[in-house]
Enzyme design. Structure first.
Site, PDB file in Angstrom:
ATOM      1  CG  ASP A  57      -1.642   1.209   1.523  1.00 53.71           C
ATOM      2  OD1 ASP A  57      -2.258   1.737   0.573  1.00 53.71           O
ATOM      3  OD2 ASP A  57      -1.629   1.677   2.680  1.00 53.71           O
TER       4      ASP A  57
ATOM      5  CG  ASP B 196      -1.818   7.547   0.701  1.00 55.58           C
ATOM      6  OD1 ASP B 196      -0.832   8.298   0.589  1.00 55.58           O
ATOM      7  OD2 ASP B 196      -2.721   7.494  -0.149  1.00 55.58           O
TER       8      ASP B 196
ATOM      9  CG  ASP C 161      -2.693   1.980   6.613  1.00 56.36           C
ATOM     10  OD1 ASP C 161      -2.726   1.785   5.374  1.00 56.36           O
ATOM     11  OD2 ASP C 161      -3.175   2.992   7.144  1.00 56.36           O
TER      12      ASP C 161
END
Length: 224
Positions: free
Chosen positions: A15, A17, A180
């Site tokens: 990922d 961000d 996240d």
């Protein structure tokens, strides 16, 4: 949750961000700069109040960007045209701020040195996400970059993860995805057949499925 075994992994996808790019630090930096740049228009609104409210409305990147500043200026009793100016300033400044998550560059370099295939799968607009990757100076480590706007697919749709592993030339079970968000990253990757690695964060509850969890990217080197 029990950890998923990371054996025979040939590719690692990330990922952007909150995983490689420290979005929380970037937004706080940009909004703090905004308060200084628009001090006259903000008519004495304290910096802590302005910054704190924008961060709250941003909701760790999941707030409606087009609604944040109109709502903010209404709440603060400011001029409505100021909302558009603040939003334009945000995107212009955000594209030039690139704080990395701890260990991002060194982990990518180490994995590349081990012969791992590497890539990024991220939701967002192409010009914004590519600017972040350039600012982080990580493109040299990556074999593929899939951005939702260009792919016309968004996480957690398993199809975007499957497309990534196909481009890397590996099977889904030979790849892991690191992110996240418990749904968009962990659940999406697992639904596509990849091993899922969750970066622990206080912003989201742990994923409700089996997963491997790490506190920082450097821990991946001991797991792979």
């Amino acid at each position: 949750m029990a950890s998923s075994p990371l054996r025979d992994i040939k590719a690692v996808l990330f990922d952007l961000d909150g995983t490689l790019f420290d979005r929380e630090a970037a937004v706080r930096d940009v909004v703090t700069r905004q308060h200084a740049a628009f001090s006259a228009e903000l008519a004495g609104v304290p910096r802590e109040r302005f910054v704190g409210r924008v961060l709250e409305l941003d909701a760790h990147g999941y707030g409606d960007k087009s609604a944040i500043y109109p709502r903010l200026v209404r709440e603060l009793g400011l001029s409505e045209p100021l909302a558009a100016a603040l939003e334009a300033h945000f995107w212009d400044t955000y594209a030039r701020v690139a704080p990395a998550m701890p260990g991002a560059s060194s982990t990518l370099a180490a994995l590349r040195g081990r012969g791992q295939r590497l890539g990024v799968v991220t939701n967002g607009r192409v010009h914004v996400q590519e600017a972040k990757l350039r600012g982080l100076d990580v493109l040299r480590h990556l074999d593929v970059v899939l951005i939702s706007e260009r792919e016309q697919l968004r996480k957690p749709d398993p199809a975007i993860f499957r497309r990534a592993v196909e481009r890397l030339g590996v099977r889904a079970e030979q790849a892991c995805y690191v992110g996240d968000h418990p749904v968009k990253d962990v659940l999406g990757a697992r639904d596509a057949g990849l091993h899922a690695v969750w970066i622990r964060t206080p912003h989201f509850a742990p994923p409700a499925i089996d997963h491997t969890a790490v506190d920082d990217l450097g821990e991946l080197l001991a797991l792979l």
